[in-house]
Design an enzyme around this catalytic site. Structure first.
Site, PDB file in Angstrom:
ATOM      1  N   ASP A 251       2.212  -2.097  -4.604  1.00 26.18           N
ATOM      2  CA  ASP A 251       0.956  -1.386  -4.749  1.00 26.18           C
ATOM      3  C   ASP A 251       0.290  -1.837  -6.042  1.00 26.18           C
ATOM      4  O   ASP A 251       0.981  -2.249  -6.985  1.00 26.18           O
ATOM      5  CB  ASP A 251       1.200   0.129  -4.787  1.00 26.18           C
ATOM      6  CG  ASP A 251      -0.078   0.935  -4.603  1.00 26.18           C
ATOM      7  OD1 ASP A 251      -0.367   1.317  -3.447  1.00 26.18           O
ATOM      8  OD2 ASP A 251      -0.780   1.183  -5.594  1.00 26.18           O
ATOM      9  N   ARG A 252      -1.021  -1.766  -6.092  1.00 25.58           N
ATOM     10  CA  ARG A 252      -1.722  -2.138  -7.325  1.00 25.58           C
ATOM     11  C   ARG A 252      -1.381  -1.199  -8.483  1.00 25.58           C
ATOM     12  O   ARG A 252      -1.535  -1.560  -9.644  1.00 25.58           O
ATOM     13  CB  ARG A 252      -3.234  -2.152  -7.087  1.00 25.58           C
ATOM     14  CG  ARG A 252      -3.710  -3.284  -6.182  1.00 25.58           C
ATOM     15  CD  ARG A 252      -5.215  -3.276  -6.026  1.00 25.58           C
ATOM     16  NE  ARG A 252      -5.688  -2.038  -5.415  1.00 25.58           N
ATOM     17  CZ  ARG A 252      -6.972  -1.726  -5.246  1.00 25.58           C
ATOM     18  NH1 ARG A 252      -7.907  -2.571  -5.652  1.00 25.58           N
ATOM     19  NH2 ARG A 252      -7.320  -0.587  -4.681  1.00 25.58           N
TER      20      ARG A 252
ATOM     21  N   HIS B 288      -7.627   8.599  19.700  1.00 21.74           N
ATOM     22  CA  HIS B 288      -6.934   9.784  19.197  1.00 21.74           C
ATOM     23  C   HIS B 288      -7.790  10.505  18.152  1.00 21.74           C
ATOM     24  O   HIS B 288      -7.959  11.726  18.185  1.00 21.74           O
ATOM     25  CB  HIS B 288      -5.586   9.357  18.595  1.00 21.74           C
ATOM     26  CG  HIS B 288      -4.928  10.375  17.714  1.00 21.74           C
ATOM     27  ND1 HIS B 288      -5.314  10.592  16.407  1.00 21.74           N
ATOM     28  CD2 HIS B 288      -3.906  11.231  17.948  1.00 21.74           C
ATOM     29  CE1 HIS B 288      -4.555  11.541  15.870  1.00 21.74           C
ATOM     30  NE2 HIS B 288      -3.696  11.946  16.788  1.00 21.74           N
ATOM     31  N   ASN B 289      -8.355   9.737  17.226  1.00 22.86           N
ATOM     32  CA  ASN B 289      -9.157  10.347  16.173  1.00 22.86           C
ATOM     33  C   ASN B 289     -10.470  10.901  16.705  1.00 22.86           C
ATOM     34  O   ASN B 289     -10.980  11.906  16.203  1.00 22.86           O
ATOM     35  CB  ASN B 289      -9.421   9.338  15.052  1.00 22.86           C
ATOM     36  CG  ASN B 289      -8.217   9.180  14.144  1.00 22.86           C
ATOM     37  OD1 ASN B 289      -7.090   9.467  14.526  1.00 22.86           O
ATOM     38  ND2 ASN B 289      -8.444   8.718  12.939  1.00 22.86           N
TER      39      ASN B 289
ATOM     40  N   MET C 112      -0.032   7.939   2.518  1.00 24.35           N
ATOM     41  CA  MET C 112       0.800   7.691   3.696  1.00 24.35           C
ATOM     42  C   MET C 112       1.850   6.630   3.426  1.00 24.35           C
ATOM     43  O   MET C 112       3.023   6.795   3.768  1.00 24.35           O
ATOM     44  CB  MET C 112      -0.075   7.298   4.896  1.00 24.35           C
ATOM     45  CG  MET C 112      -0.768   8.481   5.534  1.00 24.35           C
ATOM     46  SD  MET C 112      -1.622   8.076   7.077  1.00 24.35           S
ATOM     47  CE  MET C 112      -0.262   7.707   8.168  1.00 24.35           C
ATOM     48  N   GLY C 113       1.449   5.518   2.828  1.00 19.58           N
ATOM     49  CA  GLY C 113       2.380   4.415   2.624  1.00 19.58           C
ATOM     50  C   GLY C 113       3.603   4.798   1.803  1.00 19.58           C
ATOM     51  O   GLY C 113       4.735   4.402   2.112  1.00 19.58           O
TER      52      GLY C 113
ATOM     53  N   GLY D  60       0.834  -1.194   0.000  1.00 19.26           N
ATOM     54  CA  GLY D  60       0.000   0.000   0.000  1.00 19.26           C
ATOM     55  C   GLY D  60       0.870   1.245   0.000  1.00 19.26           C
ATOM     56  O   GLY D  60       1.429   1.616   1.031  1.00 19.26           O
ATOM     57  N   LEU D  61       1.003   1.876  -1.162  1.00 18.94           N
ATOM     58  CA  LEU D  61       1.918   3.017  -1.305  1.00 18.94           C
ATOM     59  C   LEU D  61       1.151   4.275  -1.693  1.00 18.94           C
ATOM     60  O   LEU D  61       1.542   5.012  -2.589  1.00 18.94           O
ATOM     61  CB  LEU D  61       2.985   2.686  -2.358  1.00 18.94           C
ATOM     62  CG  LEU D  61       3.809   1.428  -2.067  1.00 18.94           C
ATOM     63  CD1 LEU D  61       4.688   1.075  -3.256  1.00 18.94           C
ATOM     64  CD2 LEU D  61       4.649   1.609  -0.809  1.00 18.94           C
TER      65      LEU D  61
ATOM     66  N   SER E  55      -0.344   8.013  13.040  1.00 15.95           N
ATOM     67  CA  SER E  55      -0.860   9.362  12.861  1.00 15.95           C
ATOM     68  C   SER E  55       0.250  10.245  12.286  1.00 15.95           C
ATOM     69  O   SER E  55       1.396  10.161  12.715  1.00 15.95           O
ATOM     70  CB  SER E  55      -1.346   9.942  14.194  1.00 15.95           C
ATOM     71  OG  SER E  55      -1.853  11.247  14.015  1.00 15.95           O
TER      72      SER E  55
ATOM     73  N   LYS F 238      -5.390   4.609  18.594  1.00 12.23           N
ATOM     74  CA  LYS F 238      -5.509   5.516  17.445  1.00 12.23           C
ATOM     75  C   LYS F 238      -6.963   5.929  17.234  1.00 12.23           C
ATOM     76  O   LYS F 238      -7.248   7.074  16.846  1.00 12.23           O
ATOM     77  CB  LYS F 238      -4.967   4.821  16.191  1.00 12.23           C
ATOM     78  CG  LYS F 238      -5.131   5.610  14.884  1.00 12.23           C
ATOM     79  CD  LYS F 238      -4.409   6.948  14.944  1.00 12.23           C
ATOM     80  CE  LYS F 238      -4.211   7.585  13.575  1.00 12.23           C
ATOM     81  NZ  LYS F 238      -5.313   7.537  12.641  1.00 12.23           N
TER      82      LYS F 238
ATOM     83  N   GLU G 184      -9.600  14.162  18.068  1.00 13.72           N
ATOM     84  CA  GLU G 184      -9.377  15.039  16.907  1.00 13.72           C
ATOM     85  C   GLU G 184     -10.711  15.596  16.391  1.00 13.72           C
ATOM     86  O   GLU G 184     -10.809  16.780  16.052  1.00 13.72           O
ATOM     87  CB  GLU G 184      -8.673  14.224  15.832  1.00 13.72           C
ATOM     88  CG  GLU G 184      -8.421  14.895  14.516  1.00 13.72           C
ATOM     89  CD  GLU G 184      -7.896  13.882  13.515  1.00 13.72           C
ATOM     90  OE1 GLU G 184      -8.641  13.558  12.558  1.00 13.72           O
ATOM     91  OE2 GLU G 184      -6.762  13.383  13.695  1.00 13.72           O
TER      92      GLU G 184
ATOM     93  N   ASN H 182      -6.126   1.773   9.334  1.00 14.20           N
ATOM     94  CA  ASN H 182      -7.068   2.198  10.375  1.00 14.20           C
ATOM     95  C   ASN H 182      -8.093   1.114  10.687  1.00 14.20           C
ATOM     96  O   ASN H 182      -9.294   1.378  10.788  1.00 14.20           O
ATOM     97  CB  ASN H 182      -7.773   3.489   9.961  1.00 14.20           C
ATOM     98  CG  ASN H 182      -6.890   4.705  10.113  1.00 14.20           C
ATOM     99  OD1 ASN H 182      -6.000   4.730  10.967  1.00 14.20           O
ATOM    100  ND2 ASN H 182      -7.099   5.717   9.297  1.00 14.20           N
TER     101      ASN H 182
END
Length: 292
Positions: A30-31, A167-168, A11-12, A7-8, A112, A164, A171, A86
């Site tokens: 990544d696909r 945390h969200n 974020m990745g 997964g790029l 995060s 997390k 947020e 997530n």
């Protein structure tokens, strides 16, 4: 250290770069072939020495489950899978059990940092058995911000994503408070320069924060947020936080209200939700809806 990263995306891809800058080897899949280092998961696994570590950064739910199912048949006893997406913490328990049957370790990592992580580092909340977490510390150290803080082994499997999630939820409530204050300032006739009022809060006040800095960034780009529709999505973690609060009889009035406010944004063009949408775009690169 070697790492496989699946997964790029926003974020990745940045995580791959930050880990490489720290001197580690990252093989990314990544696909999208334009960003991928290999053509398949099989090729990714084949390029890593045992015991292997595979970090998964794909959307929660079906996508993550599909990758876990594929890895289950490709990896060997002693390998470890890290879910840095997530995912819901209850899914972590399921994935750990499924992989554990084959002798494969599992670690959940709440991450995060959004689109700013490459520059600033990522806060990491990690769950899992110590025997699986400890060998991964060089990767966690590469990803976290400089200094003593930004990484915690929060507890057993599920603890990372649960942390997390909370945390969200926090947020959500913080963004809602900034948004409500902004709308009130914009409404009254006596305040002529709302953007500079927000900017004045960035130093010396008790409400200064990175979210406030991002709010000022958004107002610099569109002073009155006229270009945005007052519509904001929720990622799912706000809902999970409220559900967990109900399950544990913990009152969360501010977080719950902020979640419901997002639901209200889908019914009309909410001024507050313009600020929420702008903030989500600033820190996470989340899509915004422009006015026609």
């Amino acid at each position: 250290m070697q790492l496989g990263l699946i997964g790029l995306g926003k974020m990745g891809g940045n995580m791959r770069e930050r880990i490489r800058r720290a001197g580690h080897t990252v093989v990314g899949y990544d696909r999208n072939p334009e960003v991928s280092d290999v053509k398949s998961l099989e090729e990714l696994v084949g390029k890593l020495d045992a015991p292997r570590t595979i970090w998964v950064m794909v959307p929660a739910g079906t996508a993550t489950q599909t990758v876990i199912d594929e890895l289950k048949d490709l990896l060997s006893p002693g390998d470890t899978v890290v879910d840095g997406g997530n995912s819901r913490w209850t899914d972590d328990e399921k994935h750990a059990a499924e992989l554990g049957i084959k002798g494969i370790g599992f670690v959940d990592a709440g991450v995060s940092g959004g689109v700013w992580g490459l520059q600033n580092g990522y806060a990491l909340m990690v769950g899992g058995d110590k025997q699986h977490v400890e060998p991964l510390k060089p990767i966690f150290e590469a990803l976290k911000p400089d200094g003593p803080y930004g990484y915690v082994h929060a507890g057993r499997v599920g603890a990372g994503h649960f942390s997390k999630m909370v945390h969200n939820g926090i947020e959500y409530a913080m963004m809602q408070a900034y948004a409500e204050g902004w709308e009130l300032l914009e409404k009254v006739n006596s305040v002529d320069n709302v953007r500079e009022v927000f900017r004045s809060w960035q130093e010396g006040t008790v409400i200064r924060s990175w979210l406030l800095d991002l709010a000022v960034n958004a107002l610099d780009e569109d002073e009155h947020l006229h270009k945005l529709r007052g519509y904001a999505e929720d990622s799912g973690e706000g809902r999970w936080t409220v559900e967990a609060a109900i399950d544990n009889a913990v009152p969360l009035p501010a977080i719950t209200a902020s979640l419901f406010a997002r639901f209200a944004s889908r019914q009309d063009d909410s001024p507050q939700m313009k600020m929420i949408a702008a903030l989500r775009n600033q820190f996470g690169g989340h899509a915004v809806e422009k006015k026609d």
